[in-house]
Design a protein around this motif. Structure first.
Motif, PDB file in Angstrom:
ATOM      1  N   ASP A  53       0.831  -1.196   0.000  1.00 17.98           N
ATOM      2  CA  ASP A  53       0.000   0.000   0.000  1.00 17.98           C
ATOM      3  C   ASP A  53       0.870   1.251   0.000  1.00 17.98           C
ATOM      4  OD1 ASP A  53      -2.841  -0.899   0.221  1.00 17.98           O
ATOM      5  OD2 ASP A  53      -2.006  -1.996   1.910  1.00 17.98           O
ATOM      6  N   GLN A  54       0.445   2.229  -0.771  1.00 15.72           N
ATOM      7  CA  GLN A  54       1.134   3.510  -0.845  1.00 15.72           C
ATOM      8  C   GLN A  54       0.342   4.551  -0.056  1.00 15.72           C
ATOM      9  OE1 GLN A  54       4.024   3.875  -2.634  1.00 15.72           O
ATOM     10  NE2 GLN A  54       4.012   1.768  -3.356  1.00 15.72           N
ATOM     11  N   VAL A  55       1.006   5.603   0.349  1.00 15.41           N
ATOM     12  CA  VAL A  55       0.312   6.722   0.978  1.00 15.41           C
ATOM     13  C   VAL A  55       0.836   8.012   0.369  1.00 15.41           C
ATOM     14  CG1 VAL A  55       0.132   5.440   3.152  1.00 15.41           C
ATOM     15  CG2 VAL A  55       1.937   7.149   2.885  1.00 15.41           C
ATOM     16  N   TRP A  56       0.015   9.053   0.473  1.00 10.88           N
ATOM     17  CA  TRP A  56       0.462  10.373   0.056  1.00 10.88           C
ATOM     18  C   TRP A  56       1.306  10.966   1.178  1.00 10.88           C
ATOM     19  CZ3 TRP A  56      -2.774  13.962  -3.438  1.00 10.88           C
ATOM     20  CH2 TRP A  56      -3.343  13.229  -4.487  1.00 10.88           C
ATOM     21  N   GLU A  57       2.486  11.397   0.843  1.00 13.15           N
ATOM     22  CA  GLU A  57       3.370  12.033   1.817  1.00 13.15           C
ATOM     23  C   GLU A  57       3.327  13.546   1.621  1.00 13.15           C
ATOM     24  OE1 GLU A  57       7.209   9.826   2.051  1.00 13.15           O
ATOM     25  OE2 GLU A  57       6.255   8.485   0.611  1.00 13.15           O
ATOM     26  N   ASP A  58       4.022  14.275   2.471  1.00 13.49           N
ATOM     27  CA  ASP A  58       4.009  15.746   2.384  1.00 13.49           C
ATOM     28  C   ASP A  58       4.405  16.234   0.994  1.00 13.49           C
ATOM     29  OD1 ASP A  58       3.161  15.988   4.977  1.00 13.49           O
ATOM     30  OD2 ASP A  58       5.159  16.380   5.815  1.00 13.49           O
ATOM     31  N   ARG A  59       5.388  15.536   0.386  1.00 10.47           N
ATOM     32  CA  ARG A  59       5.854  15.970  -0.934  1.00 10.47           C
ATOM     33  C   ARG A  59       4.759  15.882  -1.990  1.00 10.47           C
ATOM     34  NH1 ARG A  59       7.369  11.529  -4.229  1.00 10.47           N
ATOM     35  NH2 ARG A  59       7.339   9.517  -3.115  1.00 10.47           N
ATOM     36  N   HIS A  60       3.847  14.950  -1.832  1.00  9.35           N
ATOM     37  CA  HIS A  60       2.752  14.816  -2.794  1.00  9.35           C
ATOM     38  C   HIS A  60       1.767  15.975  -2.651  1.00  9.35           C
ATOM     39  CE1 HIS A  60       4.215  10.584  -2.433  1.00  9.35           C
ATOM     40  NE2 HIS A  60       4.178  10.710  -3.734  1.00  9.35           N
ATOM     41  N   TRP A  61       1.413  16.293  -1.423  1.00  8.68           N
ATOM     42  CA  TRP A  61       0.505  17.411  -1.195  1.00  8.68           C
ATOM     43  C   TRP A  61       1.131  18.725  -1.640  1.00  8.68           C
ATOM     44  CZ3 TRP A  61      -4.391  16.566  -0.691  1.00  8.68           C
ATOM     45  CH2 TRP A  61      -4.841  15.384  -0.098  1.00  8.68           C
ATOM     46  N   GLN A  62       2.419  18.891  -1.384  1.00 11.39           N
ATOM     47  CA  GLN A  62       3.112  20.108  -1.798  1.00 11.39           C
ATOM     48  C   GLN A  62       3.101  20.251  -3.315  1.00 11.39           C
ATOM     49  OE1 GLN A  62       6.993  19.777  -0.013  1.00 11.39           O
ATOM     50  NE2 GLN A  62       6.199  19.940   2.085  1.00 11.39           N
ATOM     51  N   ALA A  63       3.274  19.111  -4.008  1.00  7.93           N
ATOM     52  CA  ALA A  63       3.274  19.139  -5.470  1.00  7.93           C
ATOM     53  C   ALA A  63       1.911  19.542  -6.017  1.00  7.93           C
ATOM     54  CB  ALA A  63       3.677  17.771  -6.015  1.00  7.93           C
ATOM     55  N   VAL A  64       0.847  19.022  -5.413  1.00  5.83           N
ATOM     56  CA  VAL A  64      -0.505  19.367  -5.872  1.00  5.83           C
ATOM     57  C   VAL A  64      -0.806  20.836  -5.595  1.00  5.83           C
ATOM     58  CG1 VAL A  64      -2.970  18.965  -5.495  1.00  5.83           C
ATOM     59  CG2 VAL A  64      -1.397  17.024  -5.637  1.00  5.83           C
ATOM     60  N   ARG A  65      -0.481  21.283  -4.396  1.00 11.63           N
ATOM     61  CA  ARG A  65      -0.790  22.673  -4.023  1.00 11.63           C
ATOM     62  C   ARG A  65       0.061  23.673  -4.793  1.00 11.63           C
ATOM     63  NH1 ARG A  65      -1.310  20.200   1.581  1.00 11.63           N
ATOM     64  NH2 ARG A  65      -3.584  20.086   1.867  1.00 11.63           N
ATOM     65  N   ALA A  66       1.181  23.208  -5.333  1.00 12.40           N
ATOM     66  CA  ALA A  66       2.041  24.097  -6.112  1.00 12.40           C
ATOM     67  C   ALA A  66       1.542  24.279  -7.544  1.00 12.40           C
ATOM     68  CB  ALA A  66       3.470  23.549  -6.138  1.00 12.40           C
ATOM     69  N   ARG A  88      -5.915  14.625 -15.830  1.00 14.94           N
ATOM     70  CA  ARG A  88      -5.602  15.787 -16.656  1.00 14.94           C
ATOM     71  C   ARG A  88      -4.887  16.880 -15.868  1.00 14.94           C
ATOM     72  NH1 ARG A  88     -10.786  17.647 -18.215  1.00 14.94           N
ATOM     73  NH2 ARG A  88     -10.888  15.752 -19.473  1.00 14.94           N
ATOM     74  N   ARG A  89      -5.216  17.002 -14.581  1.00  9.55           N
ATOM     75  CA  ARG A  89      -4.691  18.124 -13.804  1.00  9.55           C
ATOM     76  C   ARG A  89      -3.588  17.766 -12.802  1.00  9.55           C
ATOM     77  NH1 ARG A  89      -7.255  23.002 -14.225  1.00  9.55           N
ATOM     78  NH2 ARG A  89      -5.261  23.581 -13.295  1.00  9.55           N
ATOM     79  N   LYS A  90      -3.305  16.488 -12.625  1.00  4.89           N
ATOM     80  CA  LYS A  90      -2.297  16.107 -11.632  1.00  4.89           C
ATOM     81  C   LYS A  90      -0.919  16.594 -12.059  1.00  4.89           C
ATOM     82  CE  LYS A  90      -1.146  11.499 -13.437  1.00  4.89           C
ATOM     83  NZ  LYS A  90      -1.161  10.048 -13.158  1.00  4.89           N
ATOM     84  N   PRO A  91      -0.002  16.811 -11.104  1.00  8.68           N
ATOM     85  CA  PRO A  91       1.348  17.268 -11.442  1.00  8.68           C
ATOM     86  C   PRO A  91       2.070  16.256 -12.326  1.00  8.68           C
ATOM     87  CG  PRO A  91       0.904  17.559  -9.093  1.00  8.68           C
ATOM     88  CD  PRO A  91      -0.225  16.739  -9.642  1.00  8.68           C
ATOM     89  N   GLU A  92       2.942  16.741 -13.169  1.00  7.54           N
ATOM     90  CA  GLU A  92       3.703  15.871 -14.058  1.00  7.54           C
ATOM     91  C   GLU A  92       4.588  14.925 -13.240  1.00  7.54           C
ATOM     92  OE1 GLU A  92       6.861  16.210 -17.813  1.00  7.54           O
ATOM     93  OE2 GLU A  92       5.948  18.013 -16.935  1.00  7.54           O
ATOM     94  N   GLY A  93       4.583  13.642 -13.606  1.00  8.60           N
ATOM     95  CA  GLY A  93       5.405  12.666 -12.914  1.00  8.60           C
ATOM     96  C   GLY A  93       4.873  12.241 -11.559  1.00  8.60           C
TER      97      GLY A  93
END
Length: 337
Positions: free
Chosen positions: A166-179, A272-277
């Motif tokens: 199982d994977q989880v969203w870490e701080d870096r994932h949220w930061q990427a989306v909010r950026a 369509r809107r998620k951060p690249e990569g």
């Protein structure tokens, strides 16, 4: 190919190959030397042999099995979305194997024909795996109902391989989306509520304000097993819900048109809107919810009851994302002292 039975015999002059329309059927082609390549002419000869033998209206072929399966409770009781997906694959099976006699599927070598058909989508491993799984499902129904003795498609090796952890969203994932510039608020709402509730995507988009009580969110007939989810309304979740007091009618989540999402709609817009990569999916927010509860001190058993997973699975996530983080923080603090 589609039920063809190919055999060879060694003669003084060399190898001779015989192609039969099906196992036990008439020989429709022979060739000396290398194994014959199946051509449209050979497939045409097979179809003519089938029509001669069964008049094109056999009650003992794969099309008959498809018809029986579609009329059975195994198919009719499934969700509409599942039935649409199944029909798509049943049509593809019919196009390739429809007139093939059931007797051909009593021969284990037919497994190779099914794999060859599956490999038409080998550049799309998930799609290819759906092909073999649907064939196994159909033949499994035929075995269960006494139409054939064996399921030659059972257990075909999957082409798509994923990390089952199982994977989880870490701080870096949220930061990427909010950026992301001008990231849509209605998509962010869906992501935030997913990590605050741990609901499956289908349950998430259907969540109605009527399910939101004073102390808990209660969802009846959830996900795949039709169970019941009871999610305590803790501080972070309450804060999110309270921020939408003026919207408390219909579904909790709404799209840009202020109407309820569909699963495919939310997935499409997110892709369509998620951060690249970006290396996480919406489903991974269920694991994120688990880590949140673990950090708040809930036991594996308590978390399992809320989210509907096993305590063992919860423990694996805890060990990977919660306990490991605490060890690292502790080590950093000790080394800095």
């Amino acid at each position: 190919m589609s039920g063809l039975h190919v055999v060879s015999k060694t003669r003084k002059a060399g190898q001779r190959w015989y192609v039969y329309a099906w196992r036990g059927g008439p020989c429709i082609y022979q060739q000396d030397g290398a194994r014959p390549v199946i051509t449209p002419d050979i497939l045409g000869a097979q179809q003519r042999a089938l029509q001669d033998s069964f008049g094109g209206q056999s009650e003992d072929d794969i099309d008959a099995i498809i018809a029986g399966y579609e009329a059975s409770p195994d198919f009719t009781t499934k969700k509409d979305s599942t039935k649409r997906d199944y029909r798509r694959w049943l049509t593809r099976i019919s196009e390739r194997f429809g007139n093939t006699p059931l007797s051909a599927f009593e021969d284990r070598r037919m497994r190779g024909d099914i794999i060859e058909w599956r490999d038409l989508w080998q550049d799309q491993p998930r799609t290819a795996d759906k092909a073999s799984v649907m064939m196994a499902t159909l033949l499994g129904w035929a075995v269960e109902n006494g139409k054939i003795e064996i399921n030659v498609a059972a257990g075909i090796k999957q082409l798509h391989h994923v990390n089952k952890a199982d994977q989880v969203w870490e701080d870096r994932h949220w930061q990427a989306v909010r950026a992301e510039k001008d990231f849509p608020a209605h998509i962010m709402d869906a992501l935030e509520l997913a990590q605050l509730t741990g609901l499956r995507l289908g349950d998430l988009i259907r969540l109605d304000w009527k399910c939101v009580g004073e102390k808990a969110i209660i969802v009846e007939k959830t996900g795949k097993r039709g169970g019941r989810a009871v999610i305590p309304i803790y501080d972070d979740l309450r804060k999110w819900l309270d921020g939408r007091k003026d919207e408390r009618s219909g579904t909790v989540l709404k799209n840009s048109r202020k109407t309820a999402w569909t699963e495919s709609g939310l997935e499409t817009v997110w892709q369509r809107r998620k951060p690249e990569g970006f290396d996480r999916v919406i489903h991974d927010l269920r694991g994120t919810f688990v880590t949140k509860l673990a950090i708040k001190g809930l036991t594996d058993e308590e978390i399992a009851k809320i989210i509907g997973w096993t305590a063992k699975r919860i423990a694996e996530i805890r060990a990977r994302y919660v306990d490991e983080a605490r060890v690292i923080i502790s080590l950093a603090e000790r080394l800095s002292a």
